[in-house]
Design a protein around this motif. Structure first.
Motif, PDB file in Angstrom:
ATOM      1  N   ALA A  68       0.894  -1.403   0.377  1.00 38.27           N
ATOM      2  CA  ALA A  68      -0.084   0.170   0.422  1.00 38.27           C
ATOM      3  C   ALA A  68       0.988   1.052   0.338  1.00 38.27           C
ATOM      4  N   ARG A  69       1.975   1.261   1.225  1.00 39.13           N
ATOM      5  CA  ARG A  69       2.817   2.068   0.757  1.00 39.13           C
ATOM      6  C   ARG A  69       3.623   2.502  -0.251  1.00 39.13           C
ATOM      7  N   ALA A  70       3.773   1.516  -1.098  1.00 43.38           N
ATOM      8  CA  ALA A  70       4.141   1.497  -2.538  1.00 43.38           C
ATOM      9  C   ALA A  70       2.954   2.444  -3.652  1.00 43.38           C
ATOM     10  N   HIS A 109      -8.384  -5.451   6.541  1.00 44.25           N
ATOM     11  CA  HIS A 109      -8.076  -4.276   5.097  1.00 44.25           C
ATOM     12  C   HIS A 109      -7.525  -3.260   5.669  1.00 44.25           C
ATOM     13  N   ALA A 110      -8.058  -2.716   6.355  1.00 48.32           N
ATOM     14  CA  ALA A 110      -7.895  -1.044   7.148  1.00 48.32           C
ATOM     15  C   ALA A 110      -5.956  -1.405   7.706  1.00 48.32           C
ATOM     16  N   THR A 111      -6.032  -2.370   8.044  1.00 52.37           N
ATOM     17  CA  THR A 111      -4.600  -2.320   8.592  1.00 52.37           C
ATOM     18  C   THR A 111      -3.506  -1.803   7.353  1.00 52.37           C
ATOM     19  N   VAL A 112      -3.721  -2.687   6.235  1.00 55.52           N
ATOM     20  CA  VAL A 112      -3.076  -2.673   5.107  1.00 55.52           C
ATOM     21  C   VAL A 112      -2.797  -1.633   4.593  1.00 55.52           C
ATOM     22  N   MET A 113      -3.954  -1.036   4.445  1.00 59.11           N
ATOM     23  CA  MET A 113      -4.403   0.308   3.540  1.00 59.11           C
ATOM     24  C   MET A 113      -3.971   1.628   4.401  1.00 59.11           C
ATOM     25  N   ASN A 114      -3.374   0.954   5.455  1.00 57.14           N
ATOM     26  CA  ASN A 114      -3.031   2.176   6.342  1.00 57.14           C
ATOM     27  C   ASN A 114      -1.124   2.629   5.804  1.00 57.14           C
ATOM     28  N   ALA A 120       0.738   9.134   3.665  1.00 57.62           N
ATOM     29  CA  ALA A 120      -0.088  10.602   3.453  1.00 57.62           C
ATOM     30  C   ALA A 120       0.354  12.104   3.706  1.00 57.62           C
ATOM     31  N   VAL A 121      -0.015  11.148   5.410  1.00 57.93           N
ATOM     32  CA  VAL A 121      -0.157  12.180   6.503  1.00 57.93           C
ATOM     33  C   VAL A 121       1.392  12.911   6.674  1.00 57.93           C
TER      34      VAL A 121
END
Length: 155
Positions: A68-70, A109-114, A120-121
């Motif tokens: 997700a970071r990539a 899913h939420a942890t992955v998307m973090n 972004a933050v």
């Protein structure tokens, strides 16, 4: 001196890649009014997927976070190209959308998307706080485990 998105990326030791060309019948970005929409980006590093497969099967949640970071790094590369090289024109990360290729039993899913949201933050500070959707899907293009799209407010 006020930190800029570019200086924050440098502090994180992140160099944005060249924005990838679209692989089908779409454009990578659309500007309308003061909004910039970036099409979904995959976790490509040096032109290759960071990893392939599904979360809950051969891909761990930890690896999904890195994907997700990539993806967000590639979103930022597309935004920079669309904004004539100036990420400081982004005044707000409005929304991120995450697609997680996963087994039916996977629910983190939420942890992955973090992985994308936290970056972004880190890059935009409070202006990087955003609305988001994170959706589990049975598959993604080229067996990617994660895809991220974005909506930015621009000056």
């Amino acid at each position: 001196m006020t930190a800029t998105p570019e200086s924050r990326l440098a502090a994180l030791d992140i160099t944005l890649p060249v924005a990838a060309a679209p692989v089908a019948n779409y454009v990578t970005t659309v500007r309308t009014g003061n909004l910039l929409v970036v099409s979904g980006q995959l976790p490509l590093v040096d032109g290759k997927l960071l990893i392939t497969g599904k979360l809950g099967d051969e891909v761990s949640a930890h690896a999904g976070v890195a994907c997700a970071r990539a993806c967000l790094i590639n979103v930022l590369a597309q935004a920079k190209a669309a904004l004539d090289g100036d990420l400081s024109r982004i005044t707000r990360v409005v929304r991120l959308g995450g697609f997680i290729a996963c087994t039916p039993e996977f629910t983190d899913h939420a942890t992955v998307m973090n992985g994308a949201s936290d970056l972004a933050v880190d890059v935009f500070g409070d202006a990087g706080r955003h609305a988001r959707s994170t959706i589990g899907v049975p598959s993604l293009p080229v067996n990617a485990p994660v895809e991220v799209e974005a909506l930015f407010e621009i000056a």
